[in-house]
Design a protein around this motif. Structure first.
Motif, PDB file in Angstrom:
ATOM      1  N   SER A  44      38.558  10.288-111.202  1.00 30.82           N
ATOM      2  CA  SER A  44      39.467   9.141-111.281  1.00 30.82           C
ATOM      3  C   SER A  44      40.909   9.589-111.067  1.00 30.82           C
ATOM      4  CB  SER A  44      39.335   8.458-112.653  1.00 30.82           C
ATOM      5  OG  SER A  44      39.650   9.387-113.678  1.00 30.82           O
TER       6      SER A  44
ATOM      7  N   THR B 151      29.284   7.663-118.377  1.00 30.55           N
ATOM      8  CA  THR B 151      30.545   7.798-117.642  1.00 30.55           C
ATOM      9  C   THR B 151      31.638   6.928-118.245  1.00 30.55           C
ATOM     10  OG1 THR B 151      29.303   8.262-115.616  1.00 30.55           O
ATOM     11  CG2 THR B 151      31.603   7.603-115.365  1.00 30.55           C
TER      12      THR B 151
ATOM     13  N   ASP C  93      32.747   8.448-121.659  1.00 25.62           N
ATOM     14  CA  ASP C  93      33.626   9.620-121.493  1.00 25.62           C
ATOM     15  C   ASP C  93      35.001   9.215-120.970  1.00 25.62           C
ATOM     16  OD1 ASP C  93      31.588  11.200-122.386  1.00 25.62           O
ATOM     17  OD2 ASP C  93      30.918  11.818-120.385  1.00 25.62           O
ATOM     18  N   PHE C  94      35.046   8.216-120.133  1.00 25.96           N
ATOM     19  CA  PHE C  94      36.331   7.791-119.586  1.00 25.96           C
ATOM     20  C   PHE C  94      37.215   7.177-120.672  1.00 25.96           C
ATOM     21  CE2 PHE C  94      39.186   4.812-117.481  1.00 25.96           C
ATOM     22  CZ  PHE C  94      39.690   5.573-116.435  1.00 25.96           C
ATOM     23  N   GLN C  95      36.611   6.445-121.592  1.00 21.32           N
ATOM     24  CA  GLN C  95      37.379   5.798-122.648  1.00 21.32           C
ATOM     25  C   GLN C  95      37.604   6.701-123.860  1.00 21.32           C
ATOM     26  OE1 GLN C  95      35.203   2.224-123.501  1.00 21.32           O
ATOM     27  NE2 GLN C  95      35.883   1.176-121.631  1.00 21.32           N
TER      28      GLN C  95
ATOM     29  N   THR D 192      39.060  13.293-124.074  1.00 21.13           N
ATOM     30  CA  THR D 192      38.710  13.850-122.770  1.00 21.13           C
ATOM     31  C   THR D 192      39.974  14.154-121.976  1.00 21.13           C
ATOM     32  OG1 THR D 192      36.673  12.549-122.767  1.00 21.13           O
ATOM     33  CG2 THR D 192      37.367  13.483-120.668  1.00 21.13           C
TER      34      THR D 192
ATOM     35  N   GLN E 110      39.202  15.847-116.260  1.00 18.45           N
ATOM     36  CA  GLN E 110      37.753  15.831-116.414  1.00 18.45           C
ATOM     37  C   GLN E 110      37.177  14.418-116.491  1.00 18.45           C
ATOM     38  OE1 GLN E 110      36.789  18.197-119.835  1.00 18.45           O
ATOM     39  NE2 GLN E 110      37.416  20.148-118.876  1.00 18.45           N
ATOM     40  N   ARG E 111      38.002  13.446-116.411  1.00 13.31           N
ATOM     41  CA  ARG E 111      37.516  12.072-116.471  1.00 13.31           C
ATOM     42  C   ARG E 111      36.925  11.670-115.123  1.00 13.31           C
ATOM     43  NH1 ARG E 111      41.957   8.633-120.054  1.00 13.31           N
ATOM     44  NH2 ARG E 111      41.700   9.865-121.975  1.00 13.31           N
ATOM     45  N   ARG E 112      35.803  10.961-115.193  1.00 17.21           N
ATOM     46  CA  ARG E 112      35.096  10.512-113.996  1.00 17.21           C
ATOM     47  C   ARG E 112      34.984   8.989-114.004  1.00 17.21           C
ATOM     48  NH1 ARG E 112      36.076  15.142-113.363  1.00 17.21           N
ATOM     49  NH2 ARG E 112      34.643  16.832-112.750  1.00 17.21           N
ATOM     50  N   GLU E 113      34.854   8.446-112.838  1.00 14.93           N
ATOM     51  CA  GLU E 113      34.608   7.015-112.672  1.00 14.93           C
ATOM     52  C   GLU E 113      33.230   6.800-112.065  1.00 14.93           C
ATOM     53  OE1 GLU E 113      37.693   5.315-110.370  1.00 14.93           O
ATOM     54  OE2 GLU E 113      39.188   5.351-111.989  1.00 14.93           O
TER      55      GLU E 113
END
Length: 251
Positions: free
Chosen positions: A34, A143, A146-148, A152, A156-159
């Motif tokens: 992201s 996902t 982990d994003f919220q 994190t 390392q945050r993914r969408e």
């Protein structure tokens, strides 16, 4: 819609969903890096897939590396590997059975057998849709969690990647196609009489030669008495008029 049109529509929709599952399995876009932070320009974009991970540099170069070990993947992607493969197997067998039992084909003779084979194929397609829906929803939930998560790190945050959306669309198409195919009911047997009662016994017809008619011409002898034209319609026994009764005797 007739039975043939329903089967063809279900087969086309199921085949498109099967192709969607194959695309979801192959492309490495289950998770995408992201764009977070004040700087919009990022140095690289990371794509995570079931079989490989790809990194695209800001210069446009892309490098992909195969996941040689299953343990390097997260738990949801490890389960997704097995489930999508099983989903492809069930979907392929289900679509193949629908072509074998289609009404417009001559693989089977009886219409009832064809309908049953098509129903079995539709059930396998529905199972395939459920199998691909489980890992897609599981991976999407992890996902998003982990994003919220505030702990994190931003890098390392993914969408959600394109594979997640394609998997949802493929599961929906497989469900629609499988349900359409399972409504191809076999022809019903003809029933006679009232339900719950045994049918009337059937007697074979023997034909006119075995049971000849028992009726024949009957001849009566001619009467020996001469005919006289003095007959009358009046009765031979005289009848007397009924006695009149008064109504007083009943009072």
């Amino acid at each position: 819609m007739g039975r043939i049109g329903k089967e063809v529509a279900g087969q086309i929709i199921s085949f498109i969903g099967f192709i969607g599952v194959a695309v979801t399995t192959g492309i490495p876009m289950w998770r995408v890096t992201s764009f977070i932070g004040a700087n919009i320009v990022t140095g690289q974009v990371i794509w995570d897939g079931l079989w490989m991970n790809c990194v695209m540099q800001s210069t446009g170069q892309m490098q992909c590396k195969l996941n040689e070990s299953l343990m390097t993947l997260t738990r949801d992607l490890q389960a997704a590997r097995a489930l999508v493969i099983i989903s492809l197997i069930f979907g392929f067998i289900g679509i193949l059975l629908t072509f074998v039992g289609a009404k417009c084909t001559g693989c089977l003779d009886k219409d009832s057998s064809k309908a049953k084979v098509v129903i079995i194929g539709g059930c396998l397609i529905i199972v395939s849709a459920v199998l691909v829906l489980i890992p897609v929803c599981w991976s999407a939930a992890i996902t998003i969690t982990d994003f919220q998560n505030p702990l994190t790190i931003g890098s390392q945050r993914r969408e959600l990647g394109a594979s997640i959306y394609i998997g949802w669309a493929a599961a929906a198409l497989l469900l629609i196609g499988g349900i359409t195919l399972t409504t191809s009911c076999p022809p019903q047997k003809a029933t006679y009489g009232y339900p719950g009662y045994p049918p009337a016994p059937m007697y074979p017809y023997a034909g006119p030669g075995v049971n000849p008619a028992a009726y024949g011409p009957v001849y009566a002898p001619v009467s020996s008495q001469p005919y006289t034209g003095t007959g009358t319609y009046l009765p031979s026994k005289p009848y007397a008029a009924p006695t009149a009764y008064s109504g007083r005797q009943y009072l």
